[in-house]
Scaffold this motif. Sequence first.
Motif, PDB file in Angstrom:
ATOM      1  N   ILE A  84      43.040  75.664  14.664  1.00 47.72           N
ATOM      2  CA  ILE A  84      42.677  76.702  13.695  1.00 47.72           C
ATOM      3  C   ILE A  84      41.167  76.810  13.565  1.00 47.72           C
ATOM      4  CG2 ILE A  84      42.827  77.411  11.273  1.00 47.72           C
ATOM      5  CD1 ILE A  84      45.436  75.823  11.150  1.00 47.72           C
ATOM      6  N   SER A 108      54.452  87.236   6.916  1.00 45.59           N
ATOM      7  CA  SER A 108      55.227  86.062   7.311  1.00 45.59           C
ATOM      8  C   SER A 108      56.701  86.276   7.024  1.00 45.59           C
ATOM      9  CB  SER A 108      54.749  84.837   6.530  1.00 45.59           C
ATOM     10  OG  SER A 108      53.462  84.501   6.970  1.00 45.59           O
ATOM     11  N   ASN A 161      59.285  77.251   4.450  1.00 47.32           N
ATOM     12  CA  ASN A 161      58.919  77.776   5.762  1.00 47.32           C
ATOM     13  C   ASN A 161      59.084  79.300   5.824  1.00 47.32           C
ATOM     14  OD1 ASN A 161      58.216  75.313   6.911  1.00 47.32           O
ATOM     15  ND2 ASN A 161      60.338  74.847   7.389  1.00 47.32           N
ATOM     16  N   VAL A 198      61.471  84.534  -1.293  1.00 41.16           N
ATOM     17  CA  VAL A 198      60.229  85.157  -1.677  1.00 41.16           C
ATOM     18  C   VAL A 198      60.155  86.488  -0.942  1.00 41.16           C
ATOM     19  CG1 VAL A 198      58.948  83.867   0.088  1.00 41.16           C
ATOM     20  CG2 VAL A 198      57.730  84.828  -1.850  1.00 41.16           C
ATOM     21  N   GLN A 256      43.454  87.953   7.379  1.00 40.89           N
ATOM     22  CA  GLN A 256      43.877  87.133   6.235  1.00 40.89           C
ATOM     23  C   GLN A 256      43.298  87.668   4.926  1.00 40.89           C
ATOM     24  OE1 GLN A 256      43.772  82.855   6.446  1.00 40.89           O
ATOM     25  NE2 GLN A 256      45.885  83.074   7.145  1.00 40.89           N
ATOM     26  N   ILE A 299      49.032  92.005   0.043  1.00 39.72           N
ATOM     27  CA  ILE A 299      50.389  91.465  -0.043  1.00 39.72           C
ATOM     28  C   ILE A 299      50.827  91.042  -1.448  1.00 39.72           C
ATOM     29  CG2 ILE A 299      51.928  89.631   0.847  1.00 39.72           C
ATOM     30  CD1 ILE A 299      50.713  89.977   3.564  1.00 39.72           C
ATOM     31  N   PRO A 300      49.912  90.706  -2.367  1.00 40.31           N
ATOM     32  CA  PRO A 300      50.407  90.309  -3.694  1.00 40.31           C
ATOM     33  C   PRO A 300      51.415  91.293  -4.282  1.00 40.31           C
ATOM     34  CG  PRO A 300      48.081  89.855  -3.564  1.00 40.31           C
ATOM     35  CD  PRO A 300      48.455  90.559  -2.283  1.00 40.31           C
ATOM     36  N   ASN A 301      52.399  90.734  -4.935  1.00 46.06           N
ATOM     37  CA  ASN A 301      53.478  91.518  -5.540  1.00 46.06           C
ATOM     38  C   ASN A 301      52.937  92.628  -6.425  1.00 46.06           C
ATOM     39  OD1 ASN A 301      56.195  91.966  -5.874  1.00 46.06           O
ATOM     40  ND2 ASN A 301      56.421  90.545  -7.591  1.00 46.06           N
ATOM     41  N   GLN A 355      54.869  84.215  15.603  1.00 38.85           N
ATOM     42  CA  GLN A 355      55.646  84.714  14.463  1.00 38.85           C
ATOM     43  C   GLN A 355      57.008  84.010  14.363  1.00 38.85           C
ATOM     44  OE1 GLN A 355      56.404  88.904  14.867  1.00 38.85           O
ATOM     45  NE2 GLN A 355      57.406  88.725  16.837  1.00 38.85           N
ATOM     46  N   ILE A 356      57.192  82.962  15.161  1.00 41.35           N
ATOM     47  CA  ILE A 356      58.390  82.120  15.078  1.00 41.35           C
ATOM     48  C   ILE A 356      59.657  82.955  15.270  1.00 41.35           C
ATOM     49  CG2 ILE A 356      59.386  80.135  13.858  1.00 41.35           C
ATOM     50  CD1 ILE A 356      56.891  79.997  12.164  1.00 41.35           C
ATOM     51  N   GLU A 389      57.491  75.678  10.969  1.00 39.40           N
ATOM     52  CA  GLU A 389      56.261  75.755  10.171  1.00 39.40           C
ATOM     53  C   GLU A 389      55.217  76.617  10.860  1.00 39.40           C
ATOM     54  OE1 GLU A 389      57.150  72.709  11.477  1.00 39.40           O
ATOM     55  OE2 GLU A 389      58.235  71.798   9.818  1.00 39.40           O
ATOM     56  N   LYS A 390      54.490  77.374  10.074  1.00 39.36           N
ATOM     57  CA  LYS A 390      53.375  78.164  10.587  1.00 39.36           C
ATOM     58  C   LYS A 390      52.149  77.267  10.646  1.00 39.36           C
ATOM     59  CE  LYS A 390      51.631  82.611  11.058  1.00 39.36           C
ATOM     60  NZ  LYS A 390      51.886  83.388  12.255  1.00 39.36           N
ATOM     61  N   SER A 391      51.265  77.511  11.629  1.00 46.69           N
ATOM     62  CA  SER A 391      50.120  76.615  11.786  1.00 46.69           C
ATOM     63  C   SER A 391      48.915  77.054  10.969  1.00 46.69           C
ATOM     64  CB  SER A 391      49.740  76.512  13.264  1.00 46.69           C
ATOM     65  OG  SER A 391      49.291  77.767  13.733  1.00 46.69           O
ATOM     66  N   ILE A 392      48.987  78.234  10.351  1.00 43.73           N
ATOM     67  CA  ILE A 392      47.879  78.672   9.496  1.00 43.73           C
ATOM     68  C   ILE A 392      48.442  78.961   8.103  1.00 43.73           C
ATOM     69  CG2 ILE A 392      46.449  79.636  11.340  1.00 43.73           C
ATOM     70  CD1 ILE A 392      47.601  82.404  10.581  1.00 43.73           C
ATOM     71  N   PRO A 393      47.595  79.015   7.101  1.00 48.34           N
ATOM     72  CA  PRO A 393      48.093  79.283   5.751  1.00 48.34           C
ATOM     73  C   PRO A 393      48.858  80.608   5.706  1.00 48.34           C
ATOM     74  CG  PRO A 393      45.789  78.639   5.694  1.00 48.34           C
ATOM     75  CD  PRO A 393      46.149  78.800   7.128  1.00 48.34           C
ATOM     76  N   VAL A 394      49.931  80.608   4.928  1.00 46.57           N
ATOM     77  CA  VAL A 394      50.807  81.770   4.840  1.00 46.57           C
ATOM     78  C   VAL A 394      50.525  82.499   3.535  1.00 46.57           C
ATOM     79  CG1 VAL A 394      53.215  82.423   4.518  1.00 46.57           C
ATOM     80  CG2 VAL A 394      52.610  80.763   6.273  1.00 46.57           C
ATOM     81  N   ILE A 395      50.312  83.813   3.616  1.00 45.30           N
ATOM     82  CA  ILE A 395      50.042  84.575   2.396  1.00 45.30           C
ATOM     83  C   ILE A 395      51.301  85.313   1.974  1.00 45.30           C
ATOM     84  CG2 ILE A 395      48.725  86.517   1.453  1.00 45.30           C
ATOM     85  CD1 ILE A 395      46.417  85.459   3.320  1.00 45.30           C
ATOM     86  N   LEU A 396      51.722  85.084   0.731  1.00 44.49           N
ATOM     87  CA  LEU A 396      52.983  85.615   0.223  1.00 44.49           C
ATOM     88  C   LEU A 396      52.720  86.428  -1.046  1.00 44.49           C
ATOM     89  CD1 LEU A 396      54.996  82.308   0.589  1.00 44.49           C
ATOM     90  CD2 LEU A 396      55.295  84.351   1.994  1.00 44.49           C
ATOM     91  N   PRO A 397      53.666  87.318  -1.410  1.00 51.01           N
ATOM     92  CA  PRO A 397      53.490  88.119  -2.634  1.00 51.01           C
ATOM     93  C   PRO A 397      53.464  87.246  -3.876  1.00 51.01           C
ATOM     94  CG  PRO A 397      55.246  89.011  -1.287  1.00 51.01           C
ATOM     95  CD  PRO A 397      54.880  87.692  -0.698  1.00 51.01           C
ATOM     96  N   TRP A 398      54.253  86.221  -3.854  1.00 51.84           N
ATOM     97  CA  TRP A 398      54.179  85.224  -4.920  1.00 51.84           C
ATOM     98  C   TRP A 398      54.505  83.882  -4.321  1.00 51.84           C
ATOM     99  CZ3 TRP A 398      58.179  88.884  -4.886  1.00 51.84           C
ATOM    100  CH2 TRP A 398      59.475  88.401  -4.742  1.00 51.84           C
ATOM    101  N   GLY A 399      54.094  82.811  -4.978  1.00 49.45           N
ATOM    102  CA  GLY A 399      54.134  81.497  -4.333  1.00 49.45           C
ATOM    103  C   GLY A 399      55.465  80.859  -4.194  1.00 49.45           C
TER     104      GLY A 399
END
Lengths: 223, 581, 69
Positions: free
Chosen positions: B25, B218, B255, B359, B466, B473-475, C40-41, C59-69
């Motif tokens: 990375i 993701s 995951n 999620v 990123q 992407i935030p909800n 993208q697995i 597992e993803k190798s970089i941080p994953v950004i999601l709408p909520w945690g």
Amino acid sequence: MKLSAQKYAIIAGLFIFVGLPVLFYTLGDAPRRTVLKEAISIATLLALSMMLGQFFLARSNETLLSLFKPPQVQKFHKYIAYSAVVVILLHPALIVLPRHWEGGIKPWDAFITMITDLGNIGIILGIVAWCLLLMLSITAFFRKKLIPRFKLRYRGWRYFHGGLAVTFTVLALWHAIALGRHTDAAMSAFFITVAVLGFAMLAQMYWGAKTPKSKPTSKGAVT
Amino acid sequence: MTDLNDTTSPTRREFLALSGATAGIASLGMAAWAQNNVEIDVDAITNTDHVTDVLVIGGGMAGLFAAVKAHDAGAATMIVSKGRLGASGLTPFGKGFFVFDPDTESGTIDDFVDTVSRSALGTNNPTYTRQLAVHSMARAQELRDWGFFDQTLANRPFIKPIEERNIPLLERVVVTHLIKEDGRIAGAAGFRVDAEETVTIRAKSVILCTGAGGFKPSGFPLGDLTHDGTIMAYEIGAKVTGKEWNDGHSTRSVNPAACYDNWGDMFERVPSTNGVEVHHDLGVDINYRAYVTGNPVSGGTGAVQPTEAVDGGPYVPEEFQNVGQPSGDGEGGALGAPPSGEGGAPGGPPPGFAASANVGGASAGMAIHKSEGLVPFDDRCASNIAGLYAAGDALGSHMAGGIYTQIGSSLAGSAVQGAIAGEAAAEFADTVETPVISDDRLIEFTDEILAPLRREAGYGPAWVTQTLQGIMIPNFVLYIKKASMMTAALAYVEELRDHHAPMLRAANMHELRLAHETRNMILSAEMKMRASLMRTESRCSHYRLDYPEVDDENWRAWINIYRGTDGAMQLEKQPFDTWPT
Amino acid sequence: MTIKSISGCIGCEECVKSCPCDVIRMDGNKAYIAHAADCQICHLCRMYCPVDAIEMAPEKSIPVILPWG
């Protein structure tokens, strides 16, 4: 006394040709997959190891011949070789077979992709070695008919069989080391060492102690 | 096989690989502003020029049929694809194919179109909805003949008709620019990822089969879909629609990026056909639930669904409220479950599926299939640029509307539209001469393509992506929309557009692809925010917290986006049930 | 970790071609994981590999950004 020496020889043989490859397999880094796939891998590894073992179940191994009767050795040589040959000849199919039970590429498509990958030296070596092995087994099976056709009769057959075996082994090992998922440094070193020892014994028999008038070969033992 | 439930500590081998990846990375483009250590000799990059009648961009379901039908209509046809035929975009993952079989359906095609229109609250274009039903059976039959329904992987069945027809196929070529000369389409330009080579193609007609896209989110196989076709076409003056809709696929909170694992066995399924089954699959209601009640939200395919009611939230027409709700063995349309529009065959949960917290945002940045993309100017997939067509997810046909309606229509719609666009493009190509593009013009394009490789320093494309993900992407930005937050996000996006996109760096052909994709995603984000701000109502998959009601008085209209004469993004309304002029 | 390892590669390039995200490249006769961060697995590489050489991890190798945690 002789019995325990025989036992010792068998145990040593099993340790070298079964124990060591299994040990290197266990220590290796290749990922573990399904039981079926791993079983096929182990079977193929052992088959190759057994084929290498054939160099030691031969006339060239004088130590062994001092412990066992030549027909006994020949019997082992024959049965082990035929079973190992079956696994090795089938291994291209066995590699793709488990895909039948998965999504993804179909076994036949995988097989075609694999054997038509002719840009890869490992695949070409494998195909040539496969053909040599087929020839080796067919000629071995029909040796009684073939032997009279050799100029030197039995001795000629021996050169032919040994020569073919050595050529096959060189190509097969090269193929296995180039492409095999389990042929890491340790496994490769093991295979090469065993092969070189086997070749050396054969060479010694052919060119080393030249005994033009060798003791008569034991009757019926055509190894 | 990967063990879905394996959460044990890493083995020595895994640990070693992990640390290797972490080191990766740091060295691979995740840095923000940095020196550009170019790995190749940019001045040695050569160009290959091709000529064809019809150029099909994209190698998915739409591209396949576009090429086959254009060729069969007599045009010299060529396919160029960023990935591999049948193995890129969403095509490899769609397993359900809608077929309207008059012999087995109880209703007529009229009934079907009406049902879709009711579920879609008018957002669908009934001409395209009808077309889907009319042609689906013929397309399914052709696919069956090529072996598509006999396997998991689409490459072999797709290659069959292409090889039979000797259609030239350029794979792993990233097209970045459409070329317009004398007011009509003239070709396209891009580069190969495997070779230090740019590619220019002169064509009488171009069909965009480039799919839709997202923000490389993701949990959904959208990593290669970045709205490339839409942005290329927008830049030469095409109108774009549907950007305010939101696809609502969710993923697992454990995951979350593992889209294969999170879809059970679906990626390994053999495609199948299904009949009429009209839903109102929101998907985004899980986002509303999470916004109101907090996390985690249980659910997902095969899981026990949350039952307590939540006030407010996206509107579902009463007629469709119970469709797809879990009945023990249902799967599509359940709260938080992936809409089964991609076509999981109906039935119980896939084997190996354990319930877990979900999620949202797996497909962040993507609208509903067939709703976003080029504005169709007729019923044959034509855009407002002469000779430029689009099909499948690259065409904003609103075939299903701004919501998932007919199950399995995504794949079927791409096949149907691809075929129609192919024939239309071949007809057009027959009426015009091969365009003339001067060498100087081509050099302009190749220079622009290679610019990120020539920068001595710049922003890493992965870092900018990123950053964009963090904004979009935030909800509370993408799904539960409100003016204040979208205005703020738009300001960030404009900053990326003006001060980052022009300064993206690339050290090799892979990063060059990332740089162009990143730029496309930024423009796409701007479109998404502007369209979402403009639509001051809630309808289908577009939900505004500040305008929660359906507003039929003002909003029985689609939103079209185009580039104004000053280069700024312009938006306009196009009333439902009308064609643009 | 995404795509995790390739062992027993025969160099047919099926995985390179079928990866939508250009994660895998060739080094001589062997495929290697060149851009793990972009994986993208989706397992297409594994499914196309004729000799089943590819191992995946979720597992993803970089941080994953999601709408909520």
